[in-house]
Design a protein around this motif. Sequence first.
Motif: not given
Lengths: 341, 286
Positions: A269-282
């Motif tokens: 779950g926390w990892g998902g936030i890092a992923v979204a930030l790195l992906a700039d929500n794309n």
Amino acid sequence: METKPLSGRIVTVGVSLLSVVAFILLFSKTPFDAVRYFFTGPFLNRYFLGNMINSSVPLIFTGLGISIAFKASLFNLGGEGQIYAGAVTAVAVCLAFPGMNGFAGITAALVAGGITAGLLAMISGLLKVKWNVDSMISSFLLSGAVLHVVDYLITGPLDDPSSSLLATSPINSQYFLSFLMLPSKLNTGLFLGLLFSAGTAFLVYTTLWGYEMRISGYSRSFAGYGGIKVSRYVITPFFISGFLHGLGGGVAVLGTYHMAIKGFTAGAGWGGIAVALLADNNPLLVVPAALFLAYLKAGANTAMQYTDVTMEIAVVAQAVVYFLVTSEIMYTIFRRKRKEP
Amino acid sequence: MKVIHDAVSIMTPFLLAAAGGLLTELSGTLTIALEGFMLIGAFSGVVFAHIIGSTSAGIIAGALASMIFALLYGGITYYLKANIFIAGLAANLLASGLTAMLSFSFFGTKGVIHFSDVEGLRAFHVPLLGEYSFMVYISWAVLLLIWFILNKTPLGMRIRGTGFDSETIRSIGLKPELYRLLSVLIAGFTCGLAGSMLSLSVSSFVPDMTAGRGWIALVVIYLGNRTIAGVLAASFVFGLSISLSNYAQGIVTIPSDFILAFPYILTVSAMIIYSIWQGRKKGVKE
């Protein structure tokens, strides 16, 4: 969430890797081996490589879930509870109906897991719309409660008494997602992840719903003035965000673990936030971002197996990503460089 | 009486964390990193008590370590302009990962570390009040001090002014970032005390032993209507309900997982009631 230049994010990735090296140099007695295993470990053989790609799959789903919430300017901090609830629901469906044919069973389990987690997340959206309860804190707290309830289900009513693991009984084999790269755990769940990544991108960027959601995320008052029913874009994005988390949990169960083990989705779950930030929500960039985080984790794992560092080093690197990805330092450095000539 | 006595002990970490967090809220940038600050305080508190051989030194070290950590968080948030929520998550995550790494490097385990040589927190009997751990009395002193800073000193006025309108503060030649950083440092101090109280009362460090207390402290700030007295009252209500549920545990058997889930459910319910109440109040005004 405003858009930051890509160069900044590439440097963020670099700095987080450097921080891993720094921590290894500080703590390890055999730093050169530890660094070597960290960077090359995931590519040593089919087994490590397959497992690395496989551990990116839950992160793809949670990353997509967080991205869609961020696009609507909503903070879903309940990912940990949502993925765990989705996973245990999927197991419960498989155990309750052991005789279905594979395809029907898999579909039912995944959909049930997604809907359970979606409804759980939707509570935060409803509370926000109805009574203006802060959804960031409410989603975190609800997830905190759900984590313990799921722990109870796994170690209590669903526990397999014949096994010493704190886990449910295994599901029947017709519900397994097929393995792709034996002996690793990589399975067809990866294709589901890619499919949903494309599907989420389609929903966000090409449909009227996605357009109105992005406008609402940009400015709720502007959207309301333009005649958009704003409350819709609080409740449904939360549901979809939770649904994707739950789906991630279901895929982890059917593809990788084949049972629910206490605490087995922790961190996704926390990892998902890092992923979204790195992906700039794309949603399309979520896939490479999830692979990067999975690489961090896999590197830390192999370094731990062969040397004296612990895998928490990946958690620290993830924290560095969080710290830097929204900060302006990268941006400032690059702007200065551009001004010089 | 035992229920109330326990409630006062249970509420102390919430009270300390919420009192520090209140300053950051009043400065206009509520930090969600309280949980991480507390965890750093818990780890450093018990480890330094073991190294130095003194429980009091451990408490001071815990508070200092948490302040250094808060400085890192505050620097990145206010000077590198990171998103405060994301930086807060980072601080929480970093605290969890860092304590696990340090505990593995120095003590060879990521599990519970017990220090049999560390003396637990001493209790004092005070007439009329009863017998409490001395951290409880310290928490009251800290609370008074924060009340004094907020209401009677220029520093407190400026912190509140920053939260009210940071551009006005800037226009009279003061730096809002500085006041926000100072309030985060004070939060680091109080959370460090709260954390070292948790670990020193059992002479052990347990991974992620703060168990959501930093998050619950955030809700305490809101329920306390962003005042010191309110924070005190809200912490007491929390302490009392947890103490009552512990008491109920002795009478009827409830699975331990449900007991662990209880504070979260209580907090969410309290938040909902608070929001409905706030909504009503606004409705009347308009």
